[in-house]
Design a protein around this motif. Structure first.
Motif, mmCIF file in Angstrom:
data_model
loop_
_atom_site.group_PDB
_atom_site.id
_atom_site.type_symbol
_atom_site.label_atom_id
_atom_site.label_comp_id
_atom_site.label_asym_id
_atom_site.label_seq_id
_atom_site.Cartn_x
_atom_site.Cartn_y
_atom_site.Cartn_z
ATOM 1 N N GLU A 473 0.831 -1.207 0.000
ATOM 2 C CA GLU A 473 0.000 0.000 0.000
ATOM 3 C C GLU A 473 0.864 1.255 0.000
ATOM 4 O O GLU A 473 0.606 2.217 -0.734
ATOM 5 N N ARG A 474 1.924 1.254 0.821
ATOM 6 C CA ARG A 474 2.821 2.417 0.873
ATOM 7 C C ARG A 474 3.561 2.586 -0.450
ATOM 8 O O ARG A 474 3.673 3.696 -0.975
ATOM 9 N N PHE A 475 4.045 1.487 -1.014
ATOM 10 C CA PHE A 475 4.770 1.570 -2.285
ATOM 11 C C PHE A 475 3.849 2.083 -3.393
ATOM 12 O O PHE A 475 4.235 2.932 -4.196
ATOM 13 N N CYS A 476 2.609 1.587 -3.438
ATOM 14 C CA CYS A 476 1.658 2.041 -4.468
ATOM 15 C C CYS A 476 1.389 3.540 -4.329
ATOM 16 O O CYS A 476 1.329 4.269 -5.329
ATOM 17 N N ALA A 477 1.225 3.994 -3.085
ATOM 18 C CA ALA A 477 0.947 5.420 -2.856
ATOM 19 C C ALA A 477 2.116 6.284 -3.323
ATOM 20 O O ALA A 477 1.911 7.345 -3.945
#
Length: 546
Positions: A473-477
């Protein structure tokens, strides 16, 4: 070193194609051999593009009668040189006898060509001497100059010869892909005090490595318009640094103008190109080659001993762009038609206004969209093609390809991208591919480029897969923020959805920020280009015993 590098035929004014990584061998080859280096670098170009450059240089032997090509592949049976005295030396004991001349060829560097084929710019030894003794940069034995630009980029001419021909120390950047963090460590660890950056890399260094620049004495930047905000930020943090906005086409040997940026500049306006460096003449002319008054736009022409020989085996193109210089008292002097629009301010400084033709600069590289269009149109199933440089987000200029499929053909944008990546340098591969039913046309039947639509970023990935873990989720954001996309799936390839080398630097800096930051390298991203792969690699790396 020359004897160990490759078996060569050393002919006067010859082209030596030595496919070597960035190392001390490269300048030594040019110093020891009275010939010209060619930029067919295995690390800078895909195999197809390098083969084009090698073939063009080899063909020049037959066309010009004075140029010899050598590569790591067997030479053609008929090299076309026609020199019966040429022989392969059995061995080289000591240094070669000095037989150089200022007008002899120093290197050939290939730039993008509007006809679909790159063109080789031939630069002499005199041209290089004008560059490194231009009076715009203080160089000497006490200076330490960074060598970071690839040898296929003409900034390397300033870096290598600016240092070595003035007695300075040349500091080689780490081999392979290099992050801004790696670059910052090199600058501080090796006490680099002079460096050239593309405008985009300069921005990244100011944003992420400003403390590493505190020991610098002179930073030169250019390749495209320099950001006034980033220039102001550098000078505010380090008032003692000399910052130069540099300008010059490859055809006139790297630099023609420079502007020393100071706190007195108006940072609400574009920074000017400045004034010509020593032994360089700048003329701003109308269509009839008459000088225009201050404040009036005209085409920028460049004269003086920095003007190159012309284009390798392209006599018609050379005659079109390298024209007689009516303002010079030197017999046979020529000036170069840059294709850049400019005007003089009342104080004599020069402002850049844009291009006359379709040529663009992205990340410091000069690009002819027509070359990319020709490569795209040549792919199976493509009926029509167009390529634009769009800046839908301020400061983020990207290449966008538009294509119309032939009847019955089903074209996959990812496959088109892969095909172009195999034939063109990475900076010439469009970030987005937009399918069209038909090309929009102007009333006179030409492609209406102004009517070509912006890419629909919401449809970048049709096979969306949502993140499954907090790390994903953090990488996608972060990917969404860096790429300016509304959505990124865990299986989306960073480079296939608009990423490139400078955005990669920005991405890694963002991923490393914060208490849960992941320290990843450019190599990691190239090996693991999707969110799922990179997040998994980052997790595994933190669990590996050190």
């Amino acid at each position: 070193m020359l004897a160990d590098a490759a078996p060569v035929l050393l002919l006067t004014d010859s082209i030596l194609l030595a496919r070597l990584p960035l190392s001390a061998a490269l300048p030594v080859l040019c110093l020891d051999a009275d010939n010209a280096g060619n930029d067919a670098d295995a690390h800078a170009y895909p195999a197809t593009r390098a083969r084009v450059n090698v073939t063009a240089s080899a063909r020049a032997s037959a066309d010009d009668g004075a140029i010899r090509a050598h590569a790591d592949a067997p030479p053609p049976a008929n090299d076309g040189v026609g020199d019966d005295t040429a022989r392969e030396p059995a061995a080289l004991d000591g240094n070669l006898a000095h037989a150089s001349h200022p007008e002899r060829l120093c290197y050939v560097l290939y730039t993008s060509g509007s006809t679909g084929q790159p063109k080789g710019v031939a630069i002499s030894h005199r041209n290089v001497l004008r560059l490194v003794h231009g009076g715009y940069c203080e160089l000497g034995p006490e200076r330490r100059v960074l060598q970071f630009a690839p040898v296929s980029f003409d900034a390397s001419t300033f870096e290598i010869w600016g240092a070595l021909l003035n007695g300075a120390c040349l500091v080689l950047a780490p081999p392979g892909p290099c992050s801004v963090a790696d670059l910052g460590l090199t600058i501080t660890g090796q006490r680099v005090d002079t460096a050239w950056f593309t405008a985009a890399l300069f921005n990244q260094m100011v944003e992420h490595q400003l403390p590493a620049l505190s020991g610098m004495r002179h930073i030169l930047a250019g390749g495209e318009p320099l950001s006034p905000a980033h220039a102001q930020a550098l000078l505010a943090a380090n008032p003692s640094i000399l910052l130069s906005n540099g300008y010059g086409p490859t055809e006139t040997t790297t630099f023609a103008c420079h502007h020393p940026v100071t706190a007195g500049d108006d940072f609400n306006l574009p920074l000017p190109l400045g004034r010509p460096i020593a032994n360089t003449a700048i003329h701003i002319l109308d269509a009839w080659l008459n000088p225009v008054p201050a404040g009036v736009a005209g085409e920028l022409h460049i004269g003086g001993p920095g003007v190159g020989r012309g284009y390798l085996s392209r006599p018609a193109m050379t005659a079109e762009k390298f024209i007689p210089d009516p303002f010079s008292g030197q017999p046979g002097a020529r000036m170069y038609k840059s294709g850049d629009l400019a005007r003089r301010r009342a104080d004599g400084t020069i402002e850049y206004l844009g291009r006359i033709d379709q040529q663009v600069k992205i990340r410091g590289f000069r690009i002819e969209p027509g070359e990319i269009e020709a490569a795209l149109a040549a792919l199976p199933g493509v009926r029509e093609a167009a390529v634009l440089a769009r800046e839908d987000v301020p400061g983020d200029k990207r290449l966008v390809a538009y294509f119309v499929a032939a009847e019955g053909a089903a074209l996959d944008p990812a496959a088109l991208r892969a095909a172009l990546a195999a034939a063109l340098p990475d900076y010439m591969v469009p970030s987005h591919f937009v399918p069209l039913e038909r090309m929009p046309l102007t009333p006179n039947g030409k492609t209406d480029r102004k009517a070509l639509p912006a890419p629909d970023l919401s449809r970048i990935s049709d096979d969306y897969a949502a993140p499954q873990t907090p790390g994903e989720e953090r990488f996608c954001a972060v990917w969404q923020q860096v790429l300016g996309l509304p959505r990124v799936g865990i299986h989306d390839n960073f480079f296939a959805i608009g990423g490139h080398s400078l955005l990669a630097v920005k991405l890694l800096a963002a991923l490393a920020a914060g208490p849960n930051g992941a320290a990843l390298s450019i190599k990691d991203l190239y090996l693991h280009p999707t969110v799922a792969e990179l997040a998994r690699h980052a997790t595994a790396d933190t669990r590996t015993p050190q």
